[in-house]
Design a protein around this motif. Structure first.
Motif, mmCIF file in Angstrom:
data_model
loop_
_atom_site.group_PDB
_atom_site.id
_atom_site.type_symbol
_atom_site.label_atom_id
_atom_site.label_comp_id
_atom_site.label_asym_id
_atom_site.label_seq_id
_atom_site.Cartn_x
_atom_site.Cartn_y
_atom_site.Cartn_z
ATOM 1 N N UNK A 322 0.809 -1.216 0.000
ATOM 2 C CA UNK A 322 0.000 0.000 0.000
ATOM 3 C C UNK A 322 0.843 1.267 0.000
ATOM 4 N N UNK A 323 1.983 1.273 0.679
ATOM 5 C CA UNK A 323 2.818 2.474 0.792
ATOM 6 C C UNK A 323 3.864 2.590 -0.315
ATOM 7 N N UNK A 324 3.890 1.673 -1.249
ATOM 8 C CA UNK A 324 4.927 1.650 -2.292
ATOM 9 C C UNK A 324 4.417 2.355 -3.533
ATOM 10 N N UNK A 325 4.376 3.673 -3.487
ATOM 11 C CA UNK A 325 3.802 4.458 -4.587
ATOM 12 C C UNK A 325 4.694 4.475 -5.824
ATOM 13 N N UNK A 326 5.987 4.147 -5.696
ATOM 14 C CA UNK A 326 6.915 4.186 -6.835
ATOM 15 C C UNK A 326 7.223 2.795 -7.392
ATOM 16 N N UNK A 327 6.524 1.786 -6.944
ATOM 17 C CA UNK A 327 6.809 0.411 -7.370
ATOM 18 C C UNK A 327 6.482 0.228 -8.853
ATOM 19 N N UNK A 328 7.469 -0.258 -9.619
ATOM 20 C CA UNK A 328 7.315 -0.475 -11.058
ATOM 21 C C UNK A 328 7.365 -1.954 -11.441
ATOM 22 N N UNK A 329 8.197 -2.725 -10.778
ATOM 23 C CA UNK A 329 8.388 -4.136 -11.130
ATOM 24 C C UNK A 329 8.200 -4.962 -9.868
ATOM 25 N N UNK A 330 7.308 -5.954 -9.950
ATOM 26 C CA UNK A 330 7.043 -6.853 -8.827
ATOM 27 C C UNK A 330 7.035 -8.282 -9.339
ATOM 28 N N UNK A 331 7.863 -9.136 -8.710
ATOM 29 C CA UNK A 331 7.994 -10.521 -9.133
ATOM 30 C C UNK A 331 7.542 -11.419 -7.994
#
Length: 782
Positions: A322-331
């Motif tokens: 929820x707090x990861x507003x800059x997340x682009x890549x998630x594996x």
């Protein structure tokens, strides 16, 4: 004599050059290369010792000495004694076992020393003490087991140190204290199982630390990395770490990359990641994590890449990201996830690469929100294709969640889990009051007996007929019996069917006897009521229409390739701006009615001619004929292709026949109109300039012609002279004949003083005569 002396001078110079060249050929040691100035290259020459033979004056000019790839065993005290100006010495890939303590005593200017890939097990104290300007030291891939502070004393200028590939087991407190300016430290591929809490205390400028492939079992001491305030990259992969304690990374304020991959981590304390507010890449793949709890990742405020693949994760908290507003890549691939809430990614607005493959997904009602979220972000062009392949239940095994209807998810849902379907904001297959399910195929035995499926027209109010009257009592019983059967029901999709079926709230399937067997009293396999009774004549027309439509549905088109080839037409793009564009297409008439199963369209768009490829997909419902593409790059060439998905299946052949290219505008959205305005203004200004230039030229030409015409009117005669009295009587007669002598004897000759001047503007050159009054006068001439 002068010329002779000059020739002798030239000859002496040539002899000197020849002798110098001959002598220089003997300066370079045997098997070495001295073609480059200040470089003595002896690498890969099969040497067993440091070559000797260079004069002292030549050795002092060498700056780079390369001896890599030979068979040198020992370094003596005199091997480099003459190379006082040496700056780089490469002794890698030899068989060096011992180095004399005074081997580098004369190399006070040495800046780079490479001793990697040898057989060195120890360095005597004081061996490197004179190397005060040394900045790069490679001792990697040797046989070091213990490091002593005396071996690395007085090395305060070293910025890069490689100790990887040895057999170092412990790192004591004072070993690295002399490296006050160290920025890059390699300790990977050793046997480190213990690092003293003060081992890195003097490395305040360290930016890169690699501790991968060692024997560490835990990270719980908060003082181990507490002094590394300038550290940017920390690599701890390939160890045997099981537990990561609280606040172990708390002082790493500048850390940008952290790798804990390929360990045995099963426990990460709740505050283990505190202080990592600048980390952009966090890898913890290849461990034994069972869950991602809420709040664990909250300190990673600027994280862009997260890798949790190859773990044992079976649960992800709904607020984990929820707090990861800059997340682009998630594996999250290759875990044990069976379901995932769609709201878990609701706050990740810039997420574009999500890998959920390799999990045992159970496609039931719990996945309904995730499917809705995937459809929404795909339609906005914000996310790459996410592969969520169903493993359970068996009826949906192998299918992708993108192509599974919400009705199938609900029907497979476990009602004990209190699955709630949020229809608002869901994709097309879950909107509206009704859903189209796959019809039940007819049994072969029924087809042989000539039976056919019929339906009963049922309205919302029980016991009422179509014309407003009440149904007979026997019809009420028949309706209740038929509606109470366990056959699957056929529900009409909202807005999909036309005509009298649009008001239907429920259609129950009943198998009745054919017209050839009106008295048949056969029963169905599930113990239903006898189906020998035919419907009333008032419903016969509706029965036939529904039967025709259902048969057509059974025999409809199921091949997506065929639909692409025969039905998709006129793909075009308009309203292209710097960041958006709209793709339009059309279909052949009545093409949607021939489709068996749910019809969807997928629009693929990608930057044309760019590597690596970055394709994106937008999914639309079957009734859509246009879609808006978002988040495009300004001033780029794109290729957009339209294809169909029939019954959740795509054509395996790329849709090249239904593609269109377009170019986005550069700058703002009004750049095109501004450019047109500028172009029109420039054309108008150019036209005005041409008119002005043409007018000036024409006026000048006319002026010249008028001036030339005026000058042509006046004669070129300046003065005309005439006599004012008769000729004198005395004149010579020698030039005249006798016939005219008497005629001119009485007229005197004219003199200069007797001439009178007249203006010449009365005389014209235009003709031989002029008119004065009524008398034609001859023209005067010179």
């Amino acid at each position: 004599m002068a010329n002779y002396g000059f020739f002798r001078f030239l000859l002496s110079c040539n002899i000197t050059l020849i002798l110098f060249g001959a002598s220089s050929g003997t300066v370079c040691p045997e098997r070495c290369d001295c073609q480059q100035t200040q470089h003595l290259l002896c690498a890969n020459r099969g040497l067993q010792s440091v070559p000797k033979g260079s004069p002292a004056e030549i050795a002092e000019g060498v700056r780079v000495f390369g001896l890599a790839g030979n068979f040198i065993h020992n370094i003596s005290a005199f091997d480099f004694a003459r190379y006082g100006n040496l700056m780089r010495l490469n002794l890698q890939f030899n068989q060096i076992q011992t180095i004399h303590p005074q081997a580098f005593e004369k190399l006070s200017k040495l800046e780079e020393l490479y001793l990697g890939n040898n057989l060195i097990s120890t360095i005597q104290p004081g061996t490197l003490q004179t190397l005060k300007k040394l900045t790069v030291l490679y001792i990697n891939s040797n046989h070091f087991k213990d490091l002593t502070p005396a071996s690395f004393s007085n090395l305060g200028s070293v910025t890069k140190l490689r100790l990887d590939g040895n057999s170092i087991e412990t790192l004591n407190e004072s070993v690295l204290k002399s490296f006050s300016t160290l920025m890059f430290l390699h300790l990977e591929s050793n046997q480190l199982h213990h690092i003293h809490r003060g081992a890195f205390s003097g490395l305040t400028k360290l930016r890169f630390l690699n501790l991968s492939d060692n024997k560490q079992t835990e990270l719980r001491d908060i003082f181990t990395f507490s002094h590394l305030r300038s550290l940017i990259t920390l690599l701890l992969s390939g160890n045997q770490i099981r537990h990561v304690g609280n606040h172990v990374f708390q002082n790493l304020k500048k850390l940008s990359k952290l790798s804990l991959s390929n360990n045995r981590i099963s426990v990460v304390d709740s505050d283990a990641l505190k202080g990592l507010s600048r980390v952009r890449e966090f890898m913890i793949n290849g461990n034994e994590l069972a869950e991602i709890p809420a709040g664990l990742l909250d300190p990673l405020e600027r994280i862009e890449q997260l890798d949790f693949s190859d773990n044992r994760i079976s649960r992800v908290a709904s607020t984990a990201f929820e707090k990861l507003a800059h997340l682009k890549v998630l594996n999250l691939k290759n875990n044990r996830l069976t379901s995932l809430s769609g709201g878990v990614f609701g706050a990740n607005g810039v997420l574009f690469n999500l890998d959920l493959s390799g999990n045992n997904w159970t496609c039931d009602c719990r996945m309904e929100k995730l499917k809705a979220w995937m459809t929404e972000v795909h339609s906005q062009g914000k996310l790459l294709t996410v592969f969520v392949r169903c493993h359970h239940p068996a009826s949906l095994e192998g299918k992708y969640l993108d192509y599974v209807n919400n009705s199938q998810l609900v029907s497979q849902g476990n009602h004990s889990l209190s699955c709630v379907s949020a229809h608002r904001g869901q994709p097309m297959e879950s909107r509206g009051g009704t859903v189209l399910e796959n019809p039940v195929p007819r049994r072969e035995s029924d087809m042989k007996r000539g039976e056919r499926e019929r339906t009963v027209w049922v309205q919302g109010d029980e016991g009422k007929r179509e014309d407003g009257g009440k149904l007979p009592a026997e019809k009420k019983k028949q309706r209740k019996a038929v509606s109470g059967r366990s056959h699957p029901t056929l529900r009409g999709h909202q807005g999909h069917r036309k005509g009298p079926l649009t008001n239907t709230t429920e259609l129950s399937v009943e198998t009745t006897a054919s017209a050839t067997e009106p008295n048949s009293s056969s029963h169905d396999d599930e113990g239903g009521v006898p189906s020998s009774q035919a419907p009333e004549p008032a419903f016969q027309e509706r029965f036939d229409l529904l039967l025709q439509e259902r048969v057509r549905y059974h025999e409809g088109m199921t091949d997506a390739c065929r639909f692409n080839r025969q039905s998709i037409l006129n793909v075009s793009v308009d309203h292209a701006t710097a960041h958006t564009a709209t793709v339009h297409w059309s279909t052949a008439p009545d093409s949607g009615a021939d489709v068996k199963g749910e019809l969807m369209f997928r629009v693929l768009f990608d930057r044309f001619g760019h590597t690596p490829r970055f394709p994106r997909y937008v999914y639309t419902e079957g009734s859509a004929r246009s879609v808006a593409l978002h988040e495009l790059r300004a001033d780029s060439t794109y290729m957009a292709c339209v294809e169909s998905a029939v019954g959740g299946v795509l054509c395996q052949v790329a849709p090249r026949d239904h593609c269109v290219g377009f170019v986005t505008l550069s700058g703002s959205e009004h750049a095109g109109s501004n450019l047109q305005l500028v172009t029109v203004s420039a054309l108008v200004i150019n036209a005005l300039l041409l008119l002005l230039i043409g007018g000036a030229w024409l006026g000048r030409v006319l002026k010249r012609r008028i001036k030339s015409r005026k000058s042509a009117v006046h004669g070129h005669v300046r003065h005309i002279y005439s006599t004012r009295r008769p000729l004198r009587t005395t004149m010579a007669t020698t030039c005249a004949t006798a016939e005219f002598s008497g005629y001119q004897s009485s007229r005197p000759l004219a003199e200069v003083g007797d001439l009178i001047q007249f203006p010449s503007d009365r005389f014209f050159d235009g003709g031989s005569t002029r008119r004065e009054g009524d008398v034609m006068m001859p023209r005067f001439s010179n």
